[in-house]
Enzyme design. Sequence first.
Site, PDB file in Angstrom:
ATOM      1  CB  SER A 174      28.212 -35.747  35.489  1.00 37.25           C
ATOM      2  OG  SER A 174      28.112 -35.766  34.117  1.00 37.25           O
ATOM      3  CG  ASP A 195      21.458 -32.131  27.463  1.00 37.29           C
ATOM      4  OD1 ASP A 195      21.510 -33.458  27.203  1.00 37.29           O
ATOM      5  OD2 ASP A 195      20.606 -31.335  27.729  1.00 37.29           O
TER       6      ASP A 195
END
Length: 311
Positions: free
Chosen positions: A223, A255
């Site tokens: 990410s 998440d």
Amino acid sequence: MILTVTLNPSIDISYPLDESFKLDTVNRVSKTSKTAGGKGLNVTRVLSEVGEDVVATGLIGGRQGQYLIDQLEQKAIKNQFYQIKGETRNCIAILHEGLQTEILESGPFVDKDEADGFMYHMQIICRQYDVLTISGSLPKGLDNNYYQKIISLANSFQKKVVLDCSGPPLLAVLESAEKPTVIKPNIEELELLLNKNVDTTDLALKKVLSEDIFDGVEWVIVSLGAKGSFAKHNNKFYRISIPKITVKNPVGSGDSTVAGIAWGLSVKDDDITLLKKANTLGMLNAQEALTGHVNMGNYFEIFNNINIEEV
């Protein structure tokens, strides 16, 4: 079916202050929210919202643990938790002046009998599921190689595993012979893992993700925040560029990305679709005030504006 594993869940308590946060005196709040929390339960809620068949497991204890189960059942989310003697923790977020101050309890101590008992519990239930997600920190009492043991069990049943953790537990997994299907570090976690600064250019990331430490891991998805993400699938590399959005609350976006990865694995998506799903759910979460929540009404608007290039 997807099983989410959260070994150190919490009751997340949010205190939004209408005025500035004052030290050493009383701060009053007009409204408070208490939700079933922990990274794995954020994954669970998002998977439930996209319509996937998902069940939550992990370690819970005491009245706090029962409250957590009650919260999930109110949302019609199925669970197969393992009871321990210790009390499930609270995690407090104080929202003030555009800031978020967090007070996080470390959680209960898990003794050897409970650690062994949960592994036996997993041995019984694991075979029912196609994909497992393992998220978050380890509670006190569990060795750094505990995730490695869960992955070994899942691999023995030929299940796909998405691991989202950092620090010593992640390193223990990567140094073992038992590998997960996917890991999803952010750039800071990647630098911590490798103990060096990492450039985010295509060439630099390709070189880093080709290091021996990642051998045997099918997917590494990094990410990069507002810059999107970078992924390695076997011998292929992808740069994922994302559209600009208005961010309300970025907490839980990682998440939600894990939820998208698990969803893609569960339905056997191709590389491009899986990566688009994962990034779309992460961005949908960032657009919402609630953590671990997505508005699927905006799904295709974002999905269709994500660009993925093999590099």
